[in-house]
Design a protein around this motif. Structure first.
Motif, mmCIF file in Angstrom:
data_model
loop_
_atom_site.group_PDB
_atom_site.id
_atom_site.type_symbol
_atom_site.label_atom_id
_atom_site.label_comp_id
_atom_site.label_asym_id
_atom_site.label_seq_id
_atom_site.Cartn_x
_atom_site.Cartn_y
_atom_site.Cartn_z
ATOM 1 N N MET B 166 0.945 -0.909 0.032
ATOM 2 C CA MET B 166 -0.066 -0.196 -0.091
ATOM 3 C C MET B 166 0.832 1.230 0.101
ATOM 4 S SD MET B 166 -2.521 -1.599 2.875
ATOM 5 C CE MET B 166 -3.517 -0.209 3.025
ATOM 6 N N VAL B 167 1.190 1.672 -1.199
ATOM 7 C CA VAL B 167 2.190 2.658 -1.207
ATOM 8 C C VAL B 167 1.551 4.042 -0.944
ATOM 9 C CG1 VAL B 167 3.473 4.053 -2.887
ATOM 10 C CG2 VAL B 167 2.990 1.730 -3.187
ATOM 11 N N PRO B 168 1.950 4.846 0.229
ATOM 12 C CA PRO B 168 1.482 6.029 0.519
ATOM 13 C C PRO B 168 1.627 7.140 -0.631
ATOM 14 C CG PRO B 168 2.798 5.465 2.134
ATOM 15 C CD PRO B 168 3.161 4.598 1.013
ATOM 16 N N PRO B 169 0.875 8.047 -0.736
ATOM 17 C CA PRO B 169 0.977 9.151 -1.704
ATOM 18 C C PRO B 169 2.216 9.926 -1.436
ATOM 19 C CG PRO B 169 -0.867 9.701 -0.189
ATOM 20 C CD PRO B 169 -0.456 8.462 0.303
ATOM 21 N N GLY B 170 3.012 10.290 -2.593
ATOM 22 C CA GLY B 170 4.177 10.806 -2.504
ATOM 23 C C GLY B 170 5.516 9.987 -2.761
ATOM 24 N N LYS B 171 5.320 8.679 -2.714
ATOM 25 C CA LYS B 171 6.132 7.664 -2.600
ATOM 26 C C LYS B 171 6.100 6.957 -3.934
ATOM 27 C CE LYS B 171 7.698 7.955 1.535
ATOM 28 N NZ LYS B 171 7.128 7.418 2.981
ATOM 29 N N THR B 172 7.286 6.740 -4.735
ATOM 30 C CA THR B 172 7.296 6.246 -6.136
ATOM 31 C C THR B 172 8.114 5.007 -5.936
ATOM 32 O OG1 THR B 172 7.433 8.269 -6.972
ATOM 33 C CG2 THR B 172 7.246 6.696 -8.614
ATOM 34 N N PRO B 173 7.203 3.818 -5.986
ATOM 35 C CA PRO B 173 8.181 2.351 -6.094
ATOM 36 C C PRO B 173 8.635 1.949 -7.406
ATOM 37 C CG PRO B 173 5.803 2.014 -5.903
ATOM 38 C CD PRO B 173 6.000 3.214 -5.704
ATOM 39 N N GLU B 174 9.972 1.675 -7.605
ATOM 40 C CA GLU B 174 10.701 1.430 -8.753
ATOM 41 C C GLU B 174 11.183 -0.190 -9.002
ATOM 42 O OE1 GLU B 174 13.629 4.185 -10.397
ATOM 43 O OE2 GLU B 174 13.273 5.219 -8.137
ATOM 44 N N TYR B 175 11.353 -0.523 -7.700
ATOM 45 C CA TYR B 175 11.889 -2.037 -7.987
ATOM 46 C C TYR B 175 11.118 -2.906 -6.660
ATOM 47 C CZ TYR B 175 15.551 0.021 -10.308
ATOM 48 O OH TYR B 175 16.390 0.814 -11.215
ATOM 49 N N LEU B 176 10.745 -4.243 -7.099
ATOM 50 C CA LEU B 176 10.475 -5.182 -6.090
ATOM 51 C C LEU B 176 11.903 -5.977 -5.824
ATOM 52 C CD1 LEU B 176 8.556 -6.829 -4.300
ATOM 53 C CD2 LEU B 176 8.027 -8.265 -6.467
ATOM 54 N N ILE B 177 12.045 -6.225 -4.819
ATOM 55 C CA ILE B 177 13.278 -6.822 -4.451
ATOM 56 C C ILE B 177 12.681 -8.262 -3.506
ATOM 57 C CG2 ILE B 177 15.550 -7.363 -3.334
ATOM 58 C CD1 ILE B 177 15.873 -4.144 -4.308
#
Lengths: 351, 459
Positions: B166-177
């Motif tokens: 659940m990505v909070p606003p303002g955070k940008t995920p790029e990679y799943l590790i």
């Protein structure tokens, strides 16, 4: 049944190393230099080394067990290390009562008054040596030339200077650094000095000097062993020798006729013993690699300064003692770089 | 974009600190065996970080495999399902790995009946569970399935998995590790999962990648598992968004921050999460559990764990229903050896010792390690000789020798300013200390006191 299991916090496995394994590894590393000293100075060296070690061990036992009534911890080997290092820093033939007083001072004032192992700010062996150099300056600078079979009974009495006992066929010789200092003061420079040992003599140890210092080769063997065993870190010896080279090299470039070259300074006197066994003393050196670079580099520079401009021809031990006093302040300001202390760099791409 | 595999075998790692304890992976070649059902399952309502689940059954109720018996009361919690079928016999406090008594549901096992909704997942791949590769679920549906299934991180910390996605606003995920590092000595459960359930791990990774909404998933595996590394690389060729990264063998590479640093070169700032540098990390076992939760609607009812120790006659990797008392799993591995001194849930570096053989297997139990009495005994503490090894091995760039001393002297503000809260408690400092000082013990104590003071300040 269930109560018989140990419940404690992780980690549940530990390294096999211990304080005593560290200390005894240092002792093993000293063996080549000790052998070189024994080979050169024979029985008189053995007497000094043996007494110094025994006196350090006994004074630590006396202070811990008899005076402080605490369990003795001689098995950790640290007193043996101090005793051997002190002995290696002395001229063979030092009167034995002087050796004894130096050893008691090293352990008593250098180590135990601060709380014993791990708490002493100054290298105990160097404290003992400094005490002896101040108290018995003549005997401490009387250097016998290497001779396996010559030893003198007066070493036991210590009635007078060692050199005075040698009679007509004096085999006492000035150290290489003494000659170098003479050369710097002489109007004609180093070329006017008779009997200046060559680089190879210094490297192999066929020269007068403190018994543990004469062979740079033997010390190097022990030092590399300690590096390989990961007991010491490379920063300390390398930066110490680099500091010494920079200072002495600068003057050598300015006036090679008056000043010896940096390699000569590395090989002569206590520089090698200091670099591999004194600056590297873990208790009295900083906790971070960068701290050790500053500490050892400054000690090297100071050694050069004392050698070229100080009252004594040799300065390694005083330089290291002076820098020992800076260790707390170095540790205060030189800290490891914390993980994540830099701004997150999102430009880096994962694969 | 085709998935780059470890070209030229270039291994990566984190640069600062770390240790190399003896690996002791004695069970790495032991295939996963199914552990028989227990006679009585002890199902804890708190097997995860966060609030305990709320009890949904009462004494006398009949339950089946997959019946919800504990419901997550809030976001940071996890559902608990019955791992067995039978009758609820008792509800009472039982001591878990933390050493504290926690509410547990005791179920008398009777047969092995599964809820209809999960029955399809009953079989295992090695006896015919078909691979469901097509992923129909939307990110939202995936998160819901993870939450419903009570999926939590299987590496040990047991953090609710759906929350990570659940990505909070303002955070940008790029990679799943995906963490296949398994840097703890002795443990081989993740290794075996990668070898024997490779396809399910791959689809699970793909599911988590979709849930996170990123283009790239990277599976990190240490070089001491060459078979798993090459198998996963081979499998990854069919998944354009998944790549595999080989890693230098070094503890604690499986720690989130170290793994992110090793694979992406990014450092998670102090007090932040991997998501702050665009990464989410989950274990390979969690990916496989996510696969089952999303594709088969199967909740978290069992897990693979390693039962190991040099004294065991038949150490191995076992698929165990949650709630099985560890005694039964140890029996399967040859029985408790004479002279066992310590029982550890997890690995030797970060696992928790337990005093009781009745302790049940929980969601975070990655292994059971038995040490003999000699290994269990701590050496006497000696004075610090300032060898600086603890500073050298600390992966967080801290000074354990000073932090432990500040904590011991209750000097918390100084400890905080020197970064005590950054400590990941990996234990490298204590491991390496030649004076056998209790460095991480005191640091833990200091951290706990600081946290307690913070809570008090807020209240």
């Amino acid at each position: 049944m269930s109560s018989s299991f140990v419940v404690s916090l992780s980690p549940h496995v530990r390294t096999k190393d211990s304080v005593s394994s560290v200390m005894w590894t240092v002792v093993i590393a000293m063996v080549p230099a000790i052998l070189a000293g024994l080979w050169a100075f024979g029985i008189s060296a053995a007497l000094v080394l043996g007494l110094s070690t025994a006196a350090c061990v006994l004074s630590e036992w006396f202070i811990t067990v008899v005076m402080l009534k605490k369990p003795n911890r001689l098995a950790d080997g640290s007193a043996v290390v101090t005793g051997l290092l002190l002995g290696m820093n002395l001229p063979a033939g030092t009167p034995l009562w002087q050796v004894l007083s130096g050893a008691v001072f090293a352990i008593g004032v250098g180590k135990m008054v601060f709380g014993g192992l791990g708490h002493n700010p100054f290298n105990p062996a160097l404290v003992g040596r400094a005490f002896m150099l101040t108290s018995f300056p003549a005997d401490m600078t009387a250097w016998p030339a290497p001779n396996l079979f010559r030893w003198n009974l007066l070493q036991f009495g210590g009635a007078s200077r060692y050199t005075a006992t040698l009679g007509a066929d004096a085999v006492s010789g000035p150290t290489a650094l003494g000659l170098v200092a003479e050369g710097a003061a002489h109007t004609e420079g180093l070329s006017a000095i008779q009997g200046l040992p060559g680089h190879l003599d210094l490297f192999l140890g066929t020269i007068p000097g403190s018994m543990g210092e004469i062979s740079a080769l033997a010390i190097l063997v022990g030092g590399v062993f300690l590096l390989a065993k990961k007991i010491i870190s490379w920063e300390s010896p390398i930066f110490f020798l680099a500091g010494l080279s920079v200072f002495t090299g600068l003057f050598w470039i300015l006036d090679p006729s008056r000043y010896a070259d940096p390699l000569y300074h590395i090989l002569a006197g206590g520089a090698m013993l200091g670099a591999w066994f004194m600056v590297t003393d873990m208790v009295t050196s900083p906790m971070t690699p960068r701290g050790r670079m500053i500490f050892a580099g400054s000690a090297g520079l100071l050694t050069g300064a004392i050698r070229l401009f100080g009252a004594f021809p040799e300065g390694a031990s005083y330089a290291i003692l002076i820098m020992n006093s800076f260790v707390p302040i170095i540790d205060r300001y030189i800290r490891p770089t914390r993980f994540g202390s830099k701004q997150a760099d999102l430009s880096r791409k994962g694969r | 974009m085709s998935a780059p595999v470890t070209e030229s075998g270039k291994l990566m790692t984190f640069p600062r600190g770390g240790i190399h304890p003896p690996e002791q992976k004695i069970t790495q070649d032991q295939p996963i065996q199914a552990c028989p059902l227990p006679q009585e399952a002890v199902v804890l309502l708190a097997q995860h970080i966060g609030a305990p689940a709320e009890l949904q059954v009462k004494v006398g109720d009949q339950v089946k495999v997959g019946t919800l018996i504990g419901k997550a009361p809030g976001l940071i919690s996890a559902n608990i399902h019955s791992p067995v079928s039978g009758k609820v016999k008792k509800i009472e406090p039982r001591t878990d790995a933390s050493g504290y008594p926690k509410t547990a549901v005791l179920i008398t096992v009777d047969g092995d009946e599964w809820e209809d909704s999960v029955h399809e997942s009953k079989d295992f791949p090695w006896n015919g569970r078909p691979l469901k590769r097509d992923i129909q679920a939307s990110p939202e549906e995936i998160r819901t399935a993870l939450a419903n299934g009570g999926i939590v991180g299987m590496g040990g910390a047991a953090f609710p998995t759906n929350v990570k996605y659940m990505v909070p606003p303002g955070k940008t995920p790029e990679y799943l590790i995906i963490n296949g590092v398994e840097c703890e000595p002795y443990l081989t459960a993740d290794h075996r999962v990668m070898l024997e359930l490779a396809d399910e791990v791959m689809v699970g990774t793909e599911i988590l990648r979709i849930a996170l909404g990123v283009e790239k998933a990277i599976i990190g595996i240490e070089a001491n598992k060459p078979d798993a590394l090459s198998l996963m690389e081979k499998k990854a060729q069919d998944y354009p968004n998944i790549s595999v990264q080989g890693l230098v063998v070094k503890y604690p590479q499986g720690a989130e921050k170290q793994l992110v640093r090793a694979i992406t070169g990014r450092e998670v700032p102090s007090g932040k999460l991997p998501l702050d540098v665009g990464c989410v990390v989950n274990n390979v076992g969690t990916a496989q559990a996510a696969y089952l939760a999303v594709q088969y609607n199967r909740p978290f009812i069992d897990r693979v764990l390693t039962v190991t120790g040099t004294g065991l006659s038949n150490p191995g990797n076992f698929l165990v229903r949650l709630g099985t008392p560890i005694q039964q799993v140890i029996e399967l591995a040859g029985g408790l050896p004479e002279g066992t001194g310590k029982i550890i849930l997890g690995g030797p570096m970060m696992g928790k010792a337990t005093g009781s053989l009745d302790t049940p297997v929980a969601k975070g139990t990655s292994g059971i390690l038995l040490l003999d009495q000699k290994q269990a005994k701590r050496a006497a503490v000696q004075p610090c000789i300032r060898c600086s090894r603890c500073v050298g091995v600390c992966p967080m760039g801290l000074e354990p020798y000073i932090l432990s001393e500040l904590a011991r002297q209750n000097r918390y503000s100084e400890a905080e300013s020197r970064g005590i809260m950054d400590c990941v408690e990996c234990g490298s400092c204590s491991y390496t200390c030649p004076s056998h000082r209790d460095l991480v013990d005191w640091i833990r104590y200091g951290k706990a006191r600081i946290m307690a003071n913070r809570r008090k300040g807020k209240a």
